[in-house]
Scaffold this active site. Sequence first.
Site, PDB file in Angstrom:
ATOM      1  N   SER A 175       0.842  -1.190   0.000  1.00  0.00           N
ATOM      2  CA  SER A 175       0.000   0.000   0.000  1.00  0.00           C
ATOM      3  C   SER A 175       0.884   1.250   0.000  1.00  0.00           C
ATOM      4  O   SER A 175       1.668   1.441  -0.921  1.00  0.00           O
ATOM      5  CB  SER A 175      -0.951  -0.031   1.195  1.00  0.00           C
ATOM      6  OG  SER A 175      -1.865   1.039   1.144  1.00  0.00           O
ATOM      7  N   THR A 176       0.804   2.062   1.055  1.00  0.00           N
ATOM      8  CA  THR A 176       1.580   3.313   1.090  1.00  0.00           C
ATOM      9  C   THR A 176       3.072   3.021   0.973  1.00  0.00           C
ATOM     10  O   THR A 176       3.619   2.233   1.727  1.00  0.00           O
ATOM     11  CB  THR A 176       1.312   4.063   2.403  1.00  0.00           C
ATOM     12  OG1 THR A 176      -0.094   4.218   2.577  1.00  0.00           O
ATOM     13  CG2 THR A 176       1.966   5.444   2.384  1.00  0.00           C
ATOM     14  N   HIS A 196      -2.606  -0.884  -3.379  1.00  0.00           N
ATOM     15  CA  HIS A 196      -3.762  -0.019  -3.133  1.00  0.00           C
ATOM     16  C   HIS A 196      -3.599   1.269  -3.941  1.00  0.00           C
ATOM     17  O   HIS A 196      -2.668   2.049  -3.708  1.00  0.00           O
ATOM     18  CB  HIS A 196      -3.874   0.327  -1.648  1.00  0.00           C
ATOM     19  CG  HIS A 196      -4.183  -0.849  -0.783  1.00  0.00           C
ATOM     20  ND1 HIS A 196      -3.936  -0.862   0.574  1.00  0.00           N
ATOM     21  CD2 HIS A 196      -4.720  -2.062  -1.067  1.00  0.00           C
ATOM     22  CE1 HIS A 196      -4.320  -2.022   1.077  1.00  0.00           C
ATOM     23  NE2 HIS A 196      -4.788  -2.769   0.104  1.00  0.00           N
ATOM     24  N   MET A 204      -0.126   0.960   5.254  1.00  0.00           N
ATOM     25  CA  MET A 204      -0.875   1.248   6.470  1.00  0.00           C
ATOM     26  C   MET A 204      -1.999   0.222   6.618  1.00  0.00           C
ATOM     27  O   MET A 204      -2.594  -0.202   5.630  1.00  0.00           O
ATOM     28  CB  MET A 204      -1.452   2.660   6.384  1.00  0.00           C
ATOM     29  CG  MET A 204      -2.250   3.115   7.595  1.00  0.00           C
ATOM     30  SD  MET A 204      -2.673   4.873   7.481  1.00  0.00           S
ATOM     31  CE  MET A 204      -3.629   4.921   5.976  1.00  0.00           C
ATOM     32  N   ASP A 235      -4.324  -5.088   5.714  1.00  0.00           N
ATOM     33  CA  ASP A 235      -4.755  -5.855   4.547  1.00  0.00           C
ATOM     34  C   ASP A 235      -3.707  -6.918   4.209  1.00  0.00           C
ATOM     35  O   ASP A 235      -2.511  -6.639   4.192  1.00  0.00           O
ATOM     36  CB  ASP A 235      -4.972  -4.926   3.344  1.00  0.00           C
ATOM     37  CG  ASP A 235      -5.689  -5.624   2.199  1.00  0.00           C
ATOM     38  OD1 ASP A 235      -6.350  -6.654   2.449  1.00  0.00           O
ATOM     39  OD2 ASP A 235      -5.580  -5.142   1.060  1.00  0.00           O
TER      40      ASP A 235
END
Length: 349
Positions: free
Chosen positions: A168-169, A195, A288, A291
């Site tokens: 993600s991030t 993401h 973050m 998931d």
Amino acid sequence: MSITVLVVDDSAFMRKLITDFLEESGFIEVVATARNGHDALSKISQLNPDIITLDIEMPGLNGLQTLRRIMEEFPRPVIMLSSTAQEGAEHTIQSLQLGAIDFIAKPSGAISLDLHKVRQELLQKVQMASHSRVRKINKANIEPIKQEKKSITQSKRYGQHIVCIGTSTGGPRALQQVLPRLPEDLEAPVFIVQHMPEGFTTSLAARLHSLSAVNVKEAEDGELALNGTAYIAPGGFHMKIEKAQNGLMIKLNKEYPRNGHRPSVDTMFESISKLENIHKVAVIMTGMGADGTEGLKKLKQSGDLHAISESEKTSIVFGMPKTAYQTKAIDAVEDVQDIAASILKFIRG
């Protein structure tokens, strides 16, 4: 203690709107605004803000040029504001690989009267950025591999191994440290959930393809997986992998977001956990939240798994890797630049 922010945008209207949104939160202080890149660099030097919001499209020293200077001279978390047009998406991906921690897509172009639609996202990302770590990129790690690619049609159908990656991030930078280190003749397909909203994953795949010996593409519904090819789930779609008569097939859908995410790492991992007689490598990288954690548990239960999490040392945000590690399902914790070697060690034994 307040999070201090510098807002950089060439539009006075946008500077005012972003400032109002941030200061209404009660935990963010906008210490200044800047109308262009040169103004921003001067104010960063003077005021030392914790975080910067930076418009990509500015006259003179544009957002990408300003970002390069920030990361060289004053490295800190930068959140880009971008349009969703193709050129804006390409510039956004470049910004993430130059060191921006995250981005927000403006709902309706450069001057978005409806910016309130992303107000909550803006606040969440500023808060998240305040807990992140920013590292300079080693240019040697992002040079394109000087190697001819085979066309995708010449690649072999999958064999006995598959690789699945969730992030993600900070993911675009992390993927840039992993995919270019995989060889062209990789004996497995690679499935990736990053993401990202609709309109950006095509540019991400194209950028990573240009840097890598393996083929990298945005996944398509119904296509058969090939060894030596990395498939990125399109923004806004869940990706599942299923056994078909003549191989592994990618299936995309728009089912409800899972824990706020579509695509979801859990959804992809759980579909792969159902595949029999296949050696699986699962990787959880910077991001973050949690998931991928539930999906990882199911992968572990299915057996024949090598699970890797990115180390705290190299994670931009140590959320997803941390929760993955806490499941006790992780076999190896690796710095991001060592993840590809760990994948290959398992596949090639």
